[in-house]
Scaffold this motif. Structure first.
Motif, PDB file in Angstrom:
ATOM      1  N   THR A 158       0.855  -1.187   0.000  1.00 36.44           N
ATOM      2  CA  THR A 158       0.000   0.000   0.000  1.00 36.44           C
ATOM      3  C   THR A 158       0.888   1.233   0.000  1.00 36.44           C
ATOM      4  OG1 THR A 158      -1.659  -1.192   1.302  1.00 36.44           O
ATOM      5  CG2 THR A 158      -1.862   1.204   1.189  1.00 36.44           C
ATOM      6  N   HIS A 197       1.697   5.490   0.087  1.00 37.61           N
ATOM      7  CA  HIS A 197       1.337   6.547   1.026  1.00 37.61           C
ATOM      8  C   HIS A 197       0.042   7.247   0.617  1.00 37.61           C
ATOM      9  CE1 HIS A 197       3.217   8.808  -2.191  1.00 37.61           C
ATOM     10  NE2 HIS A 197       2.776   9.922  -1.669  1.00 37.61           N
ATOM     11  N   THR A 198      -0.372   7.084  -0.637  1.00 36.25           N
ATOM     12  CA  THR A 198      -1.626   7.677  -1.111  1.00 36.25           C
ATOM     13  C   THR A 198      -2.801   6.729  -0.945  1.00 36.25           C
ATOM     14  OG1 THR A 198      -1.256   6.902  -3.377  1.00 36.25           O
ATOM     15  CG2 THR A 198      -0.400   9.083  -2.792  1.00 36.25           C
ATOM     16  N   GLY A 199      -2.547   5.513  -0.470  1.00 38.12           N
ATOM     17  CA  GLY A 199      -3.609   4.540  -0.275  1.00 38.12           C
ATOM     18  C   GLY A 199      -3.773   3.563  -1.422  1.00 38.12           C
ATOM     19  N   GLN A 200      -2.969   3.674  -2.459  1.00 35.45           N
ATOM     20  CA  GLN A 200      -3.044   2.746  -3.575  1.00 35.45           C
ATOM     21  C   GLN A 200      -2.582   1.365  -3.122  1.00 35.45           C
ATOM     22  OE1 GLN A 200      -0.525   3.723  -6.909  1.00 35.45           O
ATOM     23  NE2 GLN A 200      -1.147   1.926  -8.105  1.00 35.45           N
ATOM     24  N   ILE A 201      -3.409   0.346  -3.401  1.00 34.80           N
ATOM     25  CA  ILE A 201      -3.100  -1.021  -2.997  1.00 34.80           C
ATOM     26  C   ILE A 201      -2.805  -1.856  -4.237  1.00 34.80           C
ATOM     27  CG2 ILE A 201      -3.970  -3.095  -1.851  1.00 34.80           C
ATOM     28  CD1 ILE A 201      -5.774  -1.300  -0.171  1.00 34.80           C
ATOM     29  N   SER A 241       5.873   2.892   7.600  1.00 36.89           N
ATOM     30  CA  SER A 241       4.419   2.917   7.496  1.00 36.89           C
ATOM     31  C   SER A 241       3.828   2.287   8.750  1.00 36.89           C
ATOM     32  CB  SER A 241       3.979   2.132   6.252  1.00 36.89           C
ATOM     33  OG  SER A 241       4.368   0.777   6.389  1.00 36.89           O
TER      34      SER A 241
END
Length: 342
Positions: free
Chosen positions: A95, A97-101, A148
Motif C-alpha cells: 500500500t 502513502h496515497t492509499g493505492q493497494i 508505514s
C-alpha cells in the motif's frame, strides 16, 4: 548509563524536531541530485502486508500474518524490505502513502544479509529511493527513520554505534547500524540520511544500541552497501549467488559463559544428529567456543553447506562431565525453508 542514554535521546529529539518543524524550508537542502523534496522521498516507503504459506517453517516464531514497511528502489516496482517479513509468503500486498493497494510478487531472499525483495504488480507509479553509501557513516550522524503503519511516519534519530550484530538464527552482520531513540515500526523501515538517500533497512529492536550490555533501547539497521554487490543476482535468481554457509539447525543462547541449545529445527541437521534442547555446546572441531559469534565463525570456516561439522557437546542431563563429539552434515538453510518462488 541510563542518564547518558536519556540525554542522547533528548538531544536527538530536540535537533530533529527543529528540522521537521521547518521541513518545508529545508526540503531543497535534503533533496537528492534529482532535486526531490522530502515528501517525495517519504513517498517511496510502502506498507507490506504478508500472508504466510500453510506449514511454513517460520510460522511458529514469526506468525502467519506479517506487516512492515518496504522501500521502492526500482522504477519497475521493485521493493526492498527485511527478509523475515516475506520469506515463505503465500500472498503479498503493498500500500502506497496515497492509499493505492497493489498485489506483489516475491522476488528474492538472502539469509546472510537479511534482505528481501518483492515487486508490485501493475502500474505502481512511485519514484524509487536512491541507495546511499553508509560505509563512512559514523556514530553521531543525524538520520531519519521513515516507515508505514499505525506507529509509522518520520522519526528523527542518530546513529549511535557501528558494530557486529549476532542473531541466534545463524545471522551475523559485521558492521550493523545502531540508532536511537527506538522506533516501533522498525521492520523494513527506511533509514535515510540528510541527502535523502537510503542507507539502511530496519531489522530489530534492541536494548543495547549504544554499546553492548548498556541500557540504551534502539534499533538495528542492515546497511545497504551489502545489497549493491548482490542485487542483480537476487533479481535474476532469487538468491545472492554467494555460496551458502553450513547450517546446523540449532539455536543457542549464551548463559553464564556457556552456549545452551534452546531450540532444534524440526527435520534439520542438528535434529537428525540427535542434538536436544538443553545440550551445551563446548566447542567446534575440538576448539572451544566463547560466544555465539565465535561459534558461527568456527562453523562457517568448515566450508560450504554440506560440509561435516563436529560439535563438542555436554549432553543435557548427563551424569558425567564427558564431552561427546557429534558430527553433523550441514545443509543449506534456504532449502529447509518452504519458499515459494512462483
Amino acid at each position: 548509563m541510563i542518564i547518558e542514554s536519556f540525554r542522547l535521546m533528548k538531544r536527538t529529539r530536540t535537533v530533529f524536531l527543529v528540522l521537521l518543524a521547518f521541513s518545508s524550508i529545508l526540503a531543497p537542502t535534503i533533496a537528492t541530485a534529482t532535486e526531490r523534496t522530502f515528501g517525495e522521498i517519504a513517498g517511496a516507503i510502502v506498507r507490506v502486508k504478508v500472508v504466510i504459506n500453510p506449514g511454513a517453517r517460520t510460522a511458529r516464531s514469526l506468525g502467519t500474518e506479517r506487516n512492515g514497511s518496504g522501500v521502492v528502489i526500482g522504477k519497475d516496482g521493485l521493493i526492498l524490505t527485511i527478509g523475515y517479513l516475506i520469506m515463505e509468503s503465500a500472498t503479498l500486498e503493498v500500500t502506497s502513502h496515497t492509499g493505492q493497494i497493489a498485489p506483489a510478487d516475491f522476488v528474492a531472499y538472502d539469509h546472510q544479509t537479511g534482505f528481501g525483495l518483492l515487486r508490485a504488480r501493475g502500474d505502481f507509479d512511485i519514484q524509487p529511493l536512491e541507495l546511499g553509501d553508509p560505509s563512512d557513516l559514523k556514530p553521531g550522524a543525524p538520520l531519519f527513520i521513515i516507515s508505514s503503519g499505525q506507529f509509522g511516519g518520520v522519526a528523527p534519530v542518530r546513529a549511535v554505534s557501528r558494530r557486529p550484530f549476532v542473531g541466534y538464527w545463524d545471522y551475523l552482520l559485521d558492521s550493523a547500524i545502531y540508532t536511537m531513540p527506538p522506533h516501533r515500526e522498525f521492520a523494513g523501515a527506511a533509514l535515510v540520511d540528510l541527502d535523502g538517500q537510503l542507507v539502511g533497512v530496519g531489522s530489530l529492536f534492541v536494548g543495547d544500541a549504544l554499546r553492548p550490555e548498556s541500557r540504551s533501547p534502539g534499533n538495528v539497521f542492515v546497511p545497504v552497501d551489502l545489497l549493491t554487490p548482490i542485487l542483480s543476482q537476487m533479481i535474476d535468481t532469487g538468491r545472492s549467488g554467494q555460496k551458502p554457509r553450513p547450517w546446523l539447525g540449532v539455536h543457542a543462547t549464551s548463559s553464564q559463559g556457556r552456549l545452551i541449545i534452546n531450540s532444534v529445527a524440526p527435520d534439520g541437521p542438528g535434529s537428525e544428529a540427535g542434538l536436544k534442547v538443553g545440550d551445551i555446546i563446548i566447542g567446534v572441531q575440538g576448539r572451544r567456543v566463547s560466544n555465539l559469534e565465535d561459534m558461527f565463525r568456527k562453523v562457517w570456516s568448515q566450508g560450504d553447506a554440506g560440509s561435516h561439522v563436529s560439535l563438542d557437546i555436554l549432553p543435557y542431563g548427563s551424569d558425567s562431565l564427558d564431552i561427546k563429539k557429534v558430527v553433523i552434515r550441514s545443509r543449506d538453510r534456504y532449502g529447509w525453508l518452504r519458499i515459494n518462488t512462483n
